[in-house]
Motif scaffolding. Structure first.
Motif, short mmCIF file in Angstrom:
data_model
loop_
_atom_site.label_atom_id
_atom_site.label_comp_id
_atom_site.label_asym_id
_atom_site.label_seq_id
_atom_site.Cartn_x
_atom_site.Cartn_y
_atom_site.Cartn_z
N GLY A 63 0.82 -1.21 0.00
CA GLY A 63 0.00 0.00 0.00
C GLY A 63 0.84 1.25 0.00
O GLY A 63 2.07 1.20 0.13
N ALA A 64 0.19 2.37 -0.17
CA ALA A 64 0.89 3.66 -0.18
C ALA A 64 -0.11 4.75 0.18
O ALA A 64 -1.32 4.52 0.27
CB ALA A 64 1.52 3.93 -1.55
N ILE A 65 0.41 5.97 0.39
CA ILE A 65 -0.40 7.16 0.65
C ILE A 65 -0.13 8.16 -0.46
O ILE A 65 1.05 8.37 -0.82
CB ILE A 65 -0.05 7.77 2.01
N THR A 66 -1.15 8.75 -1.02
CA THR A 66 -0.94 9.72 -2.09
C THR A 66 -0.29 10.99 -1.56
O THR A 66 -0.49 11.38 -0.41
CB THR A 66 -2.27 10.09 -2.78
N THR A 67 0.51 11.61 -2.40
CA THR A 67 1.16 12.88 -2.05
C THR A 67 0.17 14.02 -2.17
O THR A 67 -1.01 13.83 -2.51
CB THR A 67 2.35 13.13 -2.98
N GLU A 68 0.64 15.24 -1.91
CA GLU A 68 -0.24 16.41 -2.05
C GLU A 68 -0.70 16.59 -3.48
O GLU A 68 -1.72 17.23 -3.75
CB GLU A 68 0.48 17.66 -1.55
N ALA A 69 0.04 16.04 -4.44
CA ALA A 69 -0.34 16.11 -5.85
C ALA A 69 -1.22 14.93 -6.26
O ALA A 69 -1.54 14.78 -7.44
CB ALA A 69 0.90 16.17 -6.73
N GLY A 70 -1.58 14.08 -5.30
CA GLY A 70 -2.42 12.92 -5.59
C GLY A 70 -1.67 11.76 -6.21
O GLY A 70 -2.29 10.79 -6.67
N GLU A 71 -0.34 11.82 -6.22
CA GLU A 71 0.45 10.77 -6.85
C GLU A 71 0.81 9.69 -5.84
O GLU A 71 0.90 9.94 -4.63
CB GLU A 71 1.73 11.37 -7.45
N TYR A 72 1.02 8.48 -6.33
CA TYR A 72 1.47 7.38 -5.48
C TYR A 72 2.44 6.50 -6.27
O TYR A 72 2.43 6.50 -7.52
CB TYR A 72 0.28 6.54 -4.99
N SER A 73 3.28 5.78 -5.55
CA SER A 73 4.25 4.88 -6.17
C SER A 73 4.51 3.73 -5.21
O SER A 73 4.73 3.94 -4.02
CB SER A 73 5.56 5.61 -6.48
N ILE A 74 4.46 2.51 -5.74
CA ILE A 74 4.72 1.30 -4.95
C ILE A 74 5.83 0.53 -5.63
O ILE A 74 5.71 0.15 -6.80
CB ILE A 74 3.45 0.43 -4.84
N GLU A 75 6.94 0.31 -4.91
CA GLU A 75 8.09 -0.37 -5.48
C GLU A 75 8.15 -1.83 -5.03
O GLU A 75 7.45 -2.24 -4.10
CB GLU A 75 9.38 0.34 -5.07
N GLY A 76 9.01 -2.58 -5.70
CA GLY A 76 9.26 -3.97 -5.30
C GLY A 76 8.09 -4.89 -5.59
O GLY A 76 7.85 -5.86 -4.86
N VAL A 77 7.35 -4.62 -6.67
CA VAL A 77 6.19 -5.44 -7.02
C VAL A 77 6.65 -6.59 -7.91
O VAL A 77 7.27 -6.37 -8.95
CB VAL A 77 5.11 -4.61 -7.73
N GLN A 78 6.35 -7.80 -7.51
CA GLN A 78 6.75 -8.98 -8.27
C GLN A 78 5.73 -9.29 -9.36
O GLN A 78 4.60 -8.76 -9.36
CB GLN A 78 6.93 -10.17 -7.35
N ALA A 79 6.11 -10.14 -10.30
CA ALA A 79 5.25 -10.50 -11.41
C ALA A 79 3.94 -11.10 -10.92
O ALA A 79 3.91 -11.87 -9.96
CB ALA A 79 5.97 -11.48 -12.33
N GLY A 80 2.81 -10.70 -11.57
CA GLY A 80 1.52 -11.23 -11.17
C GLY A 80 0.39 -10.33 -11.61
O GLY A 80 0.60 -9.28 -12.24
N SER A 81 -0.85 -10.73 -11.29
CA SER A 81 -2.04 -9.98 -11.65
C SER A 81 -2.54 -9.20 -10.43
O SER A 81 -2.67 -9.77 -9.34
CB SER A 81 -3.14 -10.91 -12.15
N TYR A 82 -2.84 -7.91 -10.62
CA TYR A 82 -3.22 -7.04 -9.52
C TYR A 82 -4.35 -6.11 -9.94
O TYR A 82 -4.72 -5.99 -11.12
CB TYR A 82 -2.03 -6.18 -9.07
N ARG A 83 -4.90 -5.40 -8.94
CA ARG A 83 -5.76 -4.25 -9.16
C ARG A 83 -5.54 -3.28 -8.00
O ARG A 83 -5.09 -3.68 -6.92
CB ARG A 83 -7.23 -4.64 -9.29
N MET A 84 -5.86 -2.00 -8.23
CA MET A 84 -5.67 -0.98 -7.21
C MET A 84 -7.01 -0.64 -6.57
O MET A 84 -8.06 -0.69 -7.22
CB MET A 84 -5.08 0.31 -7.81
N ALA A 85 -6.96 -0.30 -5.28
CA ALA A 85 -8.14 0.17 -4.55
C ALA A 85 -7.78 1.48 -3.86
O ALA A 85 -6.69 1.62 -3.30
CB ALA A 85 -8.59 -0.86 -3.52
N VAL A 86 -8.71 2.46 -3.92
CA VAL A 86 -8.51 3.76 -3.29
C VAL A 86 -9.64 4.01 -2.31
O VAL A 86 -10.82 3.83 -2.64
CB VAL A 86 -8.48 4.89 -4.35
#
Length: 816
Positions: A63-86
């Protein structure tokens, strides 16, 4: 610290070789997932919770928290199928369309996610992730403590005792993992440098409600210390990741034969740039236990038998606490700090009864009293700097200072009765022990990428100094006379240097590799107060490790691993100091101990990521174990550490979860091992071998009206520890929990050791040497605990760094 010897020049040469080697190694390809979150009017949505979920089962990955600009970044993601939830309080929860991360992809940009404000007042959103009790990862088994009902009101040591493959020897203050006794304990990734008897006392005072999980690491990577021939046990404390002020607290009322209250508090305050955290726990443990020893031998053609029973009434009080901060300096740099400490005070009032029989006639009896205070105090400070570079490389710097102080006075009163001579003698003795310990640790870790290859490398230095001042006096008339045999002041200094290079690589979609090489140098010196050099030893070793994981299908995975480990003699093992159990039985150190080297192979087979079969073989050279020696002429019984020639251990561990009904689930862990011990003991070559089995089972029942129940059981068959045979032991615990309405907390009721089966006994039976020795311990049965616990504050999921400090890997070797 003083007189700390410098590291040899070849330290840098070895490190450069490792660094050059690391540059030729490929590493794990992991991806970065990012995007933007906006309101429906196009404005950025800051501080929203963004969750990376598995597309298959919607389980939380990161997970992550959006910045003041509404941006987010998650590192170290391994191969696979995903979806995002906000999600965010006052806004509708939205999901992205499923997407796939390939092993060859470096960056994934998720399409814009937009959400709108709720049209009515919302109640606070709580996201709950249900975790299984046990999880198998590449190099470790994870025990999720908060998933266990019977952990309520329990201690860290209680939880360890119930973990699969772990055995707790409370008599000798030892832990074993998969049948091997050389396991080391870490807290939040930091190896504890306490003597293990004090460490086990600390764990016995650490409230389990402050523990998130326990990691059983049988094949540690190169970035972790090579200490511990059985591997590492890492206790991960809770860390609240919510914005605002939040935390949890608990209170326990416990009773065995005496009172056992406890309490804990965990709190956290987090803003966009600053996080402050603190936690503490208190334990008052008033309990009884009984120690007994028995030995038989022949002296001048007569059979001599000596036995002792010691009943100990113990008052044990422990305070644990820590506080710290994490501050973002801007960009990708953070400065972190922490102070922690404890006060562990144990006071015992012991009554001893000793009998000596010669040729079937009662010869001597001793009625003794022993008043003992055993107090450990500890304070540590840590500073940490982390920086992430634009090329995705990372630098982590740690500096720790640790101070320990041990105070262990005794007051003895012994009433000797010689029935053959019809004489009586009253003896008074006292003993003092003062041990200040200073440890400094510096550590640097660097992660970087060469193309798609990520590498890890680092260096570490540990400088330790202690003074062990022990004195024993006996009252003669009205004057206290020093006993030179048991009095000694010893200074010990030790330097350990290390360098490592490691990698993780996704070889293809189904195959993952983790490998590394670590070099460690040790310089140990032991000096008496007279200036006599009792020990001066320098040595260095290379420690390779490799783990390979292969997905045979979507439901079947095979893991292979190899590692080399070291077990160094601890400070307490080396110090030539006596500790009395009774007037004729004592423990003492051994300055001639050598380090033990272990090579271990392991195979893990997984089915559906929930059934596990683990096979392991290990070979120990010069393993350190406890031996017993009898001085027949003086009727003295000595217990001491020594090297034996070798130990070969074959083990199998099976983890089987079973869902019987929708309301009844089981988790079963079965372990079996065969161990061959070889040594020369008192002039005779010995080969001692045997089989052992261990069962851990947990039954969880979901009951109506927010009630749940848990039943746990443990059984360990007859086993061996060097030349000692350990008798079977086990326990049954039961717990009932009620979740109160309105999120008002949990109420738990537990009973431990329901049938009073958890007893320890070790036997050394060698007819060829005309020797029989036995030592055991019996504690209180059926400890009952009632615990109330509750979380407070904001409960929306947020994400923060899980930071380790340099000396997490240092605080155990004082007495392991």
């Amino acid at each position: 610290m003083k007189n700390l010897l410098p590291f040899p020049d070849y330290f840098s040469r070895h490190y450069l070789c490792l660094l050059l080697l690391s540059g030729s190694l490929p590493c794990l390809a992991q991806s970065q997932v990012g995007g933007i979150v906006q309101e429906d009017n196009g404005k950025p949505l800051p501080f929203a919770t963004v969750l990376l979920l598995s597309a298959n089962d919607s389980l939380l990955v990161k997970g992550a928290i959006t910045t003041e600009a509404g941006e987010y970044s998650i590192e170290g993601v391994q191969a696979g199928s995903y979806r995002m939830a906000v999600s965010m309080l006052g806004y509708q929860k939205v999901y992205s369309a499923p997407f796939f991360v390939a092993a060859s992809t470096q960056t994934i940009q998720v399409p814009l996610l937009q959400t709108s404000a709720e049209t009515k007042q919302l109640s606070e959103v709580t996201i709950v992730g249900e975790k299984p009790m046990f999880e198998q990862q590449l190099d470790r088994m994870v025990v999720n403590v908060q998933s266990s009902i019977t952990s309520a009101g329990a201690t860290a040591l209680d939880v360890l005792e119930r973990s699969p493959g772990v055995s707790v020897n409370r008599q000798q203050n030892k832990l074993s993992l998969l049948g091997k006794a050389g396991v080391m304990i870490m807290v939040n990734g930091k190896l504890s440098r306490l003597p293990q008897d004090a460490l086990l006392q600390m764990l016995a005072g650490m409230n389990a409600s402050n523990i998130e999980k326990i990691e059983l690491i049988t094949t540690p990577p190169a970035g972790m210390d090579a200490e511990g021939n059985a591997g590492l046990i890492n206790i991960v404390m809770k860390k609240n990741t919510d914005l605002g002020t939040n935390g949890s607290y608990s209170a326990t009322l416990g009773y065995g034969w005496y009172e056992r209250p406890a309490a804990s508090l965990n709190m956290n305050h987090r803003t966009a740039k600053l996080n402050f955290f603190a936690d503490g726990s208190f334990l008052w443990d008033h309990y009884w236990f009984s120690l007994y020893t028995n030995r038989r031998f022949t002296e001048q053609n007569q059979m001599v038998e000596s036995s002792n029973v010691t009943n100990r009434n113990t008052h044990h009080m422990i305070y644990n606490g820590r506080m710290g901060f994490e501050y973002s300096l801007g960009g990708q740099t953070s400065l972190n700090g922490m102070v922690a400490g404890f006060n562990n005070r144990q006071e015992q009032f012991a009554l001893n009864q000793t009998r000596t029989v010669e040729a079937a006639d009662l010869h001597t009896t001793i009625a003794g009293k022993d008043h003992e205070i055993n107090q450990w105090r500890h304070l540590m400070g840590n500073l940490n700097l982390q920086h992430a570079f634009q090329n995705q490389s990372k630098l982590n710097l740690d500096l720790d200072y640790l101070l320990f102080h041990h105070n262990n006075p005794h007051w003895y009163e012994n009433d000797f009765q010689n029935w053959q001579l019809n004489t009586q003698q009253l003896e008074f003795m006292n003993g003092t022990k003062f041990t200040p310990i200073h440890i400094g640790v510096g550590k640097a870790d660097y992660e970087f990428k060469i193309g798609k290859t990520a590498l890890k490398t680092g260096m570490k230095a540990t400088l330790s100094s202690l003074d062990n001042d022990v004195a024993v006096q006996k009252l003669s008339g009205e004057e206290w006379i020093t006993e030179p045999e048991f009095t000694q002041k010893v200074q010990m200094q030790e330097q350990i240097g290390a360098a490592y290079a490691g990698l993780e690589q996704q070889l293809n979609v189904k195959t993952r590799l983790q490998a590394g090489l670590r070099w460690e140098f040790t310089n140990t010196g032991l000096t008496a107060s007279t200036g006599e050099k009792l020990l001066k030893r320098r040595y260095h070793y290379l420690f390779p490790s490799v783990s390979l994981s292969r997905d045979l299908s979507t439901k079947h995975t095979l893991q292979l691993s190899y590692s080399r480990r070291i077990t160094r003699p601890t400070y307490k093992d080396l110090a030539p100091v006596f500790t009395f159990l009774d007037p004729y039985t004592s423990f003492y150190g051994n300055t001639s101990l050598l380090p033990a080297i272990t090579d271990a192979l392991q195979v893990v087979y997984q089915i559906q990521k929930k059934y596990f079969l683990t096979l392991q073989y290990s070979s120990d050279k010069n393993p350190i174990t406890w031996l017993m020696r009898v001085d027949a002429g003086r009727n003295r019984h000595y217990i001491y550490p020594d090297n034996i020639k070798s130990i070969h251990t074959y083990s199998v561990n099976l983890s089987i979860p079973v869902v019987l009904t929708s309301w009844w689930q089981m988790q079963n862990n079965l372990m079996g091992n065969y161990q061959l011990n070889q040594t020369n003991y008192q002039g005779e070559n010995l080969r001692i071998s045997g089989y052992a089995a261990q069962l851990n089972t947990t039954h969880t029942f979901s009951l109506p009206k927010n009630f749940s129940m848990e039943l746990t059981g443990f059984y360990k068959s007859r086993s061996y520890m060097g030349v000692l045979q350990i008798r079977p032991q086990g326990f049954v615990n039961i717990g009932l929990q009620k979740k109160l309405k309105g999120d008002k907390g949990n109420l738990s009721f537990t009973i431990s050791d329901l049938f009073w089966n958890m007893r320890f006994e070790a036997v050394n039976n060698l007819p060829s040497l005309d020797l029989y020795q036995r030592i055991g311990i019996v504690g209180e049965p059926r400890v009952i605990r009632l615990t109330y616990s509750r979380n407070f504050g904001n409960k929306n999921i947020k994400v923060s760094n899980q930071r380790k400090t340099a000396s997490e890997e240092e605080r155990n070797r004082l007495g392991n």
